[in-house]
Design a protein around this motif. Structure first.
Motif, PDB file in Angstrom:
ATOM      1  N   PRO A  73      11.717  -4.429  -0.278  1.00 36.67           N
ATOM      2  CA  PRO A  73      11.788  -3.224   0.743  1.00 36.67           C
ATOM      3  C   PRO A  73      11.273  -4.169   2.140  1.00 36.67           C
ATOM      4  O   PRO A  73      11.180  -5.648   1.871  1.00 36.67           O
ATOM      5  CB  PRO A  73      10.533  -2.389   0.446  1.00 36.67           C
ATOM      6  CG  PRO A  73       9.639  -3.663  -0.372  1.00 36.67           C
ATOM      7  CD  PRO A  73      10.749  -4.588  -1.182  1.00 36.67           C
ATOM      8  N   SER A  74      11.272  -3.652   3.097  1.00 40.25           N
ATOM      9  CA  SER A  74      11.088  -4.183   4.241  1.00 40.25           C
ATOM     10  C   SER A  74       9.446  -4.616   4.302  1.00 40.25           C
ATOM     11  O   SER A  74       8.685  -4.046   3.442  1.00 40.25           O
ATOM     12  CB  SER A  74      11.126  -3.250   5.636  1.00 40.25           C
ATOM     13  OG  SER A  74      10.461  -1.887   5.113  1.00 40.25           O
ATOM     14  N   ALA A  75       9.166  -5.850   4.922  1.00 38.63           N
ATOM     15  CA  ALA A  75       7.902  -6.527   4.682  1.00 38.63           C
ATOM     16  C   ALA A  75       6.899  -6.023   5.589  1.00 38.63           C
ATOM     17  O   ALA A  75       6.290  -6.738   6.180  1.00 38.63           O
ATOM     18  CB  ALA A  75       8.097  -8.005   4.674  1.00 38.63           C
ATOM     19  N   ASN A  76       6.794  -4.658   5.611  1.00 36.07           N
ATOM     20  CA  ASN A  76       5.749  -4.090   6.477  1.00 36.07           C
ATOM     21  C   ASN A  76       4.596  -3.353   5.648  1.00 36.07           C
ATOM     22  O   ASN A  76       5.073  -2.806   4.445  1.00 36.07           O
ATOM     23  CB  ASN A  76       6.135  -3.499   7.474  1.00 36.07           C
ATOM     24  CG  ASN A  76       7.218  -2.217   6.907  1.00 36.07           C
ATOM     25  OD1 ASN A  76       8.273  -2.665   6.516  1.00 36.07           O
ATOM     26  ND2 ASN A  76       6.664  -1.051   6.785  1.00 36.07           N
ATOM     27  N   PRO A  77       3.467  -3.137   5.867  1.00 37.99           N
ATOM     28  CA  PRO A  77       2.344  -2.174   5.239  1.00 37.99           C
ATOM     29  C   PRO A  77       3.234  -0.817   5.249  1.00 37.99           C
ATOM     30  O   PRO A  77       3.845  -0.634   6.186  1.00 37.99           O
ATOM     31  CB  PRO A  77       1.336  -2.246   5.936  1.00 37.99           C
ATOM     32  CG  PRO A  77       1.057  -3.591   6.702  1.00 37.99           C
ATOM     33  CD  PRO A  77       2.609  -3.799   6.979  1.00 37.99           C
ATOM     34  N   ILE A  85       5.843  -0.188  11.156  1.00 40.73           N
ATOM     35  CA  ILE A  85       7.434  -0.398  11.541  1.00 40.73           C
ATOM     36  C   ILE A  85       7.997  -1.923  10.869  1.00 40.73           C
ATOM     37  O   ILE A  85       7.089  -2.660  10.430  1.00 40.73           O
ATOM     38  CB  ILE A  85       7.698  -0.502  12.896  1.00 40.73           C
ATOM     39  CG1 ILE A  85       6.782  -1.318  13.864  1.00 40.73           C
ATOM     40  CG2 ILE A  85       7.617   0.821  13.764  1.00 40.73           C
ATOM     41  CD1 ILE A  85       7.078  -1.495  15.131  1.00 40.73           C
ATOM     42  N   SER A  86       9.283  -1.684  10.551  1.00 38.72           N
ATOM     43  CA  SER A  86       9.500  -2.894   9.805  1.00 38.72           C
ATOM     44  C   SER A  86       9.681  -4.314  10.904  1.00 38.72           C
ATOM     45  O   SER A  86       9.734  -4.056  11.892  1.00 38.72           O
ATOM     46  CB  SER A  86      11.294  -2.806   9.508  1.00 38.72           C
ATOM     47  OG  SER A  86      11.085  -1.498   8.812  1.00 38.72           O
ATOM     48  N   PRO A  87       9.435  -5.156  10.166  1.00 42.89           N
ATOM     49  CA  PRO A  87       9.390  -6.617  10.695  1.00 42.89           C
ATOM     50  C   PRO A  87      10.458  -7.114  11.207  1.00 42.89           C
ATOM     51  O   PRO A  87      11.310  -7.524  10.287  1.00 42.89           O
ATOM     52  CB  PRO A  87       8.468  -7.289   9.760  1.00 42.89           C
ATOM     53  CG  PRO A  87       8.537  -7.034   8.611  1.00 42.89           C
ATOM     54  CD  PRO A  87       9.159  -5.446   8.721  1.00 42.89           C
ATOM     55  N   VAL A 113      17.914  -3.575  12.779  1.00 45.43           N
ATOM     56  CA  VAL A 113      17.576  -2.385  12.004  1.00 45.43           C
ATOM     57  C   VAL A 113      18.178  -2.619  10.596  1.00 45.43           C
ATOM     58  O   VAL A 113      18.946  -3.289  10.408  1.00 45.43           O
ATOM     59  CB  VAL A 113      18.548  -1.178  12.523  1.00 45.43           C
ATOM     60  CG1 VAL A 113      17.836  -0.855  14.084  1.00 45.43           C
ATOM     61  CG2 VAL A 113      20.002  -1.593  12.688  1.00 45.43           C
ATOM     62  N   GLU A 114      17.382  -1.598   9.658  1.00 42.42           N
ATOM     63  CA  GLU A 114      17.892  -1.805   8.139  1.00 42.42           C
ATOM     64  C   GLU A 114      19.388  -1.656   7.852  1.00 42.42           C
ATOM     65  O   GLU A 114      20.188  -1.157   8.746  1.00 42.42           O
ATOM     66  CB  GLU A 114      16.848  -0.706   7.433  1.00 42.42           C
ATOM     67  CG  GLU A 114      15.507  -1.133   7.430  1.00 42.42           C
ATOM     68  CD  GLU A 114      14.543  -0.616   8.242  1.00 42.42           C
ATOM     69  OE1 GLU A 114      15.141  -0.140   9.485  1.00 42.42           O
ATOM     70  OE2 GLU A 114      13.463  -0.505   8.145  1.00 42.42           O
ATOM     71  N   SER A 115      19.758  -1.968   6.809  1.00 42.68           N
ATOM     72  CA  SER A 115      21.238  -2.022   6.323  1.00 42.68           C
ATOM     73  C   SER A 115      21.738  -0.559   6.190  1.00 42.68           C
ATOM     74  O   SER A 115      20.719   0.536   6.122  1.00 42.68           O
ATOM     75  CB  SER A 115      21.385  -2.798   5.080  1.00 42.68           C
ATOM     76  OG  SER A 115      20.398  -1.781   3.946  1.00 42.68           O
ATOM     77  N   GLY A 134       0.786  -1.180  -0.116  1.00 41.05           N
ATOM     78  CA  GLY A 134       0.040  -0.030   0.184  1.00 41.05           C
ATOM     79  C   GLY A 134       1.056   1.085  -0.041  1.00 41.05           C
ATOM     80  O   GLY A 134       0.383   2.079   0.594  1.00 41.05           O
ATOM     81  N   ARG A 135       2.158   1.237  -0.761  1.00 36.56           N
ATOM     82  CA  ARG A 135       2.766   2.351  -0.797  1.00 36.56           C
ATOM     83  C   ARG A 135       2.407   3.146  -1.709  1.00 36.56           C
ATOM     84  O   ARG A 135       1.740   3.102  -2.586  1.00 36.56           O
ATOM     85  CB  ARG A 135       4.283   1.821  -1.357  1.00 36.56           C
ATOM     86  CG  ARG A 135       5.233   1.631  -0.322  1.00 36.56           C
ATOM     87  CD  ARG A 135       6.572   1.993  -0.821  1.00 36.56           C
ATOM     88  NE  ARG A 135       7.672   1.323   0.092  1.00 36.56           N
ATOM     89  CZ  ARG A 135       9.123   1.645   0.042  1.00 36.56           C
ATOM     90  NH1 ARG A 135       9.595   2.046  -1.245  1.00 36.56           N
ATOM     91  NH2 ARG A 135       9.702   1.093   0.905  1.00 36.56           N
ATOM     92  N   PRO A 136       2.231   4.738  -1.016  1.00 38.83           N
ATOM     93  CA  PRO A 136       1.390   5.801  -1.701  1.00 38.83           C
ATOM     94  C   PRO A 136       2.636   6.288  -2.957  1.00 38.83           C
ATOM     95  O   PRO A 136       2.016   7.088  -3.773  1.00 38.83           O
ATOM     96  CB  PRO A 136       1.291   6.712  -0.587  1.00 38.83           C
ATOM     97  CG  PRO A 136       2.395   6.568   0.393  1.00 38.83           C
ATOM     98  CD  PRO A 136       2.691   5.160   0.407  1.00 38.83           C
TER      99      PRO A 136
END
Ligand code: TXA
Ligand code: MG
Length: 319
Positions: A145-149, A153-155, A182-184, A59-61
């Motif tokens: 991308p991170s697997a979150n709506p 927050i990132s899963p 945390v992300e790369s 659901g990325r805008p």
């Protein structure tokens, strides 16, 4: 919208689970998988429609460019213009939580939606065993991308992925909790000076030690290079006119649905197909050197992201 996925398969990192996940990716489906940073939502990076489905599921805008994951540094070298700095960083930190942004190589084969039309690519070799085995078995580049709506927050566990995306993605490969969480770290190597574009799992100072040079930091360089702020991802040089049902004299027309253009995003009005064609078609029409008229796109589902990008393309660059 994506056809609803009847169920989200919960796969274990067994040989069978990995092989199922790899064949889903090969079929253009969406598979979430553990990396050492956060869970990623993966699709074949060469398949524009599969990449469009990532944005739809989240659901990325807007279309932010995505990180491409590969199994080895050798595989990365086929996708980007490699240099000594990239070689030094790959030796020091790959596999691991470092992403490098480099100019795309010729014949890279990556769908334009992955880079949102940019001439650069963010690439990384993740360290988690699940990610490495899956990438090796699939044998191609995976955009994730991170697997979150969007906006959540990132899963860092498979349960987080399911809480946000169950029924919207085809499978999740459970690799347990993410070790880094945390992300790369994202390092920009497309310009003359290396830049820290996003802090993350590898300390900026450790990168500076390997490169033997300071990194420029967000805020100290022009905005367009900062991730998440790429308002100017890709703006055609030709003027763009929106909500057009016909081309005026001298214009080329980008069609959608019943409005047939010189190029048409989707003749059947399929927003996923339209998203996967968006940057490619804009580049091709821009190359004609004439003003571009664009048919109306509904603002539902992926249409919102398409319209966001089109509005930016239509904004004069000096505005
Ligand atoms: O740890 C991670 O990096 C996780 C896992 C799944 O690998 N992925 C992740 O992806 O955080 P995502 O989509 O949530 O964040 C990707 C970031 C965005 O800020 C985007 O703007 C930036 O990478 N990015 C991607 N391609 C870029 C490019 N060509 N130039 C500059 N920034 C880029
Ligand atoms: Mg994210």
């Amino acid at each position: 919208m994506t056809p609803p996925v009847p169920k989200t398969e919960q796969l274990t990192p067994s040989a069978e689970g990995i092989s199922r996940a790899a064949s889903l990716l090969a079929a253009g489906r969406l598979v979430a998988f553990a990396t050492e940073t956060v869970y990623g939502l993966g699709a074949d990076a060469r398949n524009g429609a599969a990449v469009a489905a990532i944005y739809d599921a989240k659901g990325r805008p807007a279309f932010n460019p995505l990180i491409v994951h590969v199994a080895t540094a050798e595989a990365a070298r086929d996708l980007v213009r490699w240099d000594d700095r990239a070689e030094a960083l790959a030796r020091a930190f790959w596999p691991g939580p470092l992403t490098m942004v480099l100019p795309l190589a010729p014949d890279h084969g990556i769908a334009t939606l992955v880079t949102a039309g940019l001439p650069t690519l963010a690439v990384r070799v993740p360290g988690a065993p699940v990610a490495r085995t899956l990438l090796a078995e699939f044998g191609g580049p995976v955009a994730a991308p991170s697997a979150n709506p969007s906006g959540r927050i990132s899963p860092t566990r498979a349960a987080h992925v399911l809480a946000g995306l169950k029924g919207r993605i085809d499978a999740v490969v459970d690799g347990g909790p993410c070790a880094v969480g945390v992300e790369s770290t994202i390092v920009g190597l497309a310009g003359k000076r290396p830049a820290l574009l996003r802090p993350g799992g590898v300390a900026g100072t450790a990168i500076e030690a390997v490169l033997a040079t300071p990194l420029t930091r967000p805020g100290t360089r022009p905005q367009p290079d900062a991730p998440g702020q790429l308002a100017s991802h890709y703006a055609p040089s030709a003027p763009v006119r929106l909500n057009a049902t016909h081309a005026r004299p001298g214009e080329t027309l980008l069609g959608f649905g019943l409005v047939q253009g010189d190029l048409t995003l989707s003749a059947t009005g399929d927003l996923i197909e339209a998203a996967s064609n968006l940057f490619d078609h804009l580049h091709r029409l821009d190359a004609c050197g004439r003003p571009i008229a664009v048919a109306p796109i509904p603002d539902t589902g992926l249409g919102a992201a398409i319209n966001d990008r089109l509005r930016r393309a239509a904004t004069p660059r000096d505005a």
